[in-house]
Design a protein around this motif. Structure first.
Motif, mmCIF file in Angstrom:
data_model
loop_
_atom_site.group_PDB
_atom_site.id
_atom_site.type_symbol
_atom_site.label_atom_id
_atom_site.label_comp_id
_atom_site.label_asym_id
_atom_site.label_seq_id
_atom_site.Cartn_x
_atom_site.Cartn_y
_atom_site.Cartn_z
ATOM 1 N N ARG A 78 -75.782 -30.266 13.919
ATOM 2 C CA ARG A 78 -74.983 -31.488 13.831
ATOM 3 C C ARG A 78 -75.756 -32.631 14.488
ATOM 4 N N ALA A 79 -76.095 -33.635 13.724
ATOM 5 C CA ALA A 79 -76.802 -34.802 14.266
ATOM 6 C C ALA A 79 -75.781 -35.755 14.871
ATOM 7 N N LEU A 80 -76.008 -36.138 16.132
ATOM 8 C CA LEU A 80 -75.089 -37.038 16.822
ATOM 9 C C LEU A 80 -75.590 -38.478 16.854
ATOM 10 N N ALA A 81 -76.911 -38.655 16.898
ATOM 11 C CA ALA A 81 -77.462 -40.014 16.965
ATOM 12 C C ALA A 81 -78.954 -39.972 16.689
ATOM 13 N N ILE A 126 -80.983 -36.707 17.999
ATOM 14 C CA ILE A 126 -80.282 -35.874 18.976
ATOM 15 C C ILE A 126 -79.295 -35.027 18.195
ATOM 16 N N ALA A 127 -79.482 -33.710 18.252
ATOM 17 C CA ALA A 127 -78.660 -32.808 17.451
ATOM 18 C C ALA A 127 -78.165 -31.651 18.309
ATOM 19 N N VAL A 128 -77.071 -31.060 17.885
ATOM 20 C CA VAL A 128 -76.490 -29.927 18.613
ATOM 21 C C VAL A 128 -76.169 -28.807 17.639
ATOM 22 N N ASN A 129 -76.055 -27.601 18.176
ATOM 23 C CA ASN A 129 -75.552 -26.479 17.400
ATOM 24 C C ASN A 129 -74.081 -26.753 17.077
ATOM 25 N N PRO A 130 -73.620 -26.420 15.882
ATOM 26 C CA PRO A 130 -72.223 -26.714 15.510
ATOM 27 C C PRO A 130 -71.177 -26.086 16.418
ATOM 28 N N GLN A 131 -71.557 -25.059 17.193
ATOM 29 C CA GLN A 131 -70.602 -24.457 18.115
ATOM 30 C C GLN A 131 -70.291 -25.361 19.306
#
Length: 332
Positions: free
Chosen positions: A228-231, A137-142
């Motif tokens: 950004r990887a969160l989990a 589960i990843a997100v854009n750094p923004q």
């Protein structure tokens, strides 16, 4: 089935698959003679360059070396893999035509597509799994969330503001996202793409804030800081991203799923040939060459053989069926 019981069953299957088989020299010799009698065709029902293609080529190389017979990889993409799958379904059951597929074709599609043109156990014989990759589960750094809990809180504070990309409706990554929603209470929306590439590009560009993808897709972009990887959704942390927690470690237990790939043979392939092929796959995936190729892709070897592999398919089918039904997911 309780999630904890499911995990224990999978661990038991993997352990059982690792035990040495009681191999009779007679059947082994007969199987070896049969497999040495002609060319191998490995059907990869997805485009070249992906995980299925890479694993197919590892298998082809290993079989060529073992039996001194040519082994070709035939990429037959289309219809969610059904074109290539149908070719193997109709192939001569002599061990020389094999199918390499991702888990979704075996464990999700039977529920997702009631009119599926094949039966996993009616038309095929499970041989062995080959490899697996953690889901991330990843997100854009923004996105301001630095942890999974912050992501969940953000989604609840701003309903409909967080959407996540997956490579398609009914994919294992889509269903992993729905499990995450169920277990965390996150208010996130699914956006289906036609494959991983488009969703990844939109996540990198900030058009979509979040994606759930397998390790090979996101690893270089997490390492470069573009995502950004969160989990990870697996039961344990990944060696590729050792500082990224599992969902359970992040406070959201009950999810332990990954992306894996396996090999099937046509129905009525002789049992001794299937057993020999499973042993061959186990040996191939232990070679340094195979492990190096998988490592470069963010994958790890993972072999579950024969009946244990068949039982794994059954158990994961039972895991995903209620998710498909409860969320009213329909193939597109």
């Amino acid at each position: 089935m309780q999630r904890s019981a499911f995990l224990k069953s999978c661990l038991a299957l993997a352990c059982a698959a690792a035990l040495p088989a009681a191999m009779s020299p007679a059947w082994a010799a007969g199987a070896t003679e049969q497999l040495s009698s002609g060319q191998f065709t490995i059907i990869a029902p997805f485009p070249a360059g992906g995980a299925v293609d890479i694993l197919s080529r590892i298998l082809a190389t290993g079989l060529t070396e073992e039996y001194k017979q040519a082994a070709i990889v035939d990429n037959r993409p289309g219809a969610n893999g059904n074109i290539g799958i149908d070719m193997v379904k109709r192939a001569k059951p002599d061990g020389h035509t094999l199918l390499v597929v991702p888990q979704g074709n075996l464990t999700i599609n039977p529920t997702l597509m009631p009119k599926l043109p094949y039966s996993v156990f009616g038309d095929f014989v499970p041989v062995a799994s080959m490899g697996r990759a953690a889901n991330v589960i990843a997100v854009n750094p923004q996105v301001p969330a630095k942890t999974i809990q912050e992501l969940v809180a953000l989604s609840k504070a701003k309903p409909d503001s967080i959407s996540y990309a997956s490579p398609g409706v009914g994919s294992s990554l889509h269903l992993a996202g729905e499990l995450f929603k169920d277990k965390s209470g996150a208010d996130i929306m699914h956006v289906a793409y036609k494959g991983s590439g488009q969703g990844l590009n939109d996540a990198l560009g900030g058009t979509i804030p979040m994606l759930i993808a397998n390790m090979p897709t996101v690893l270089p972009h997490v390492q470069s800081g573009k995502l950004r990887a969160l989990a990870v959704t697996d039961a344990t942390r990944s060696n590729f991203l050792p500082n990224v927690p599992t969902l359970a470690e992040a406070g959201i237990p009950g999810i332990a799923v990954s992306s894996w790939y396996g090999v099937l043979a046509p129905r009525n392939t002789p049992p001794e040939v299937v057993r020999q092929l499973a042993e061959d796959i186990d040996r191939i995936m232990k070679t340094q060459a195979a492990q190096s190729q998988l490592k470069a892709q963010g994958m790890t070897p993972w072999v579950v053989k024969g009946e244990a592999f068949g039982e794994l398919i059954r158990k994961e089918t039972a895991l995903w069926a209620p998710v498909v039904k409860s969320h009213h997911i329909v193939a597109q």
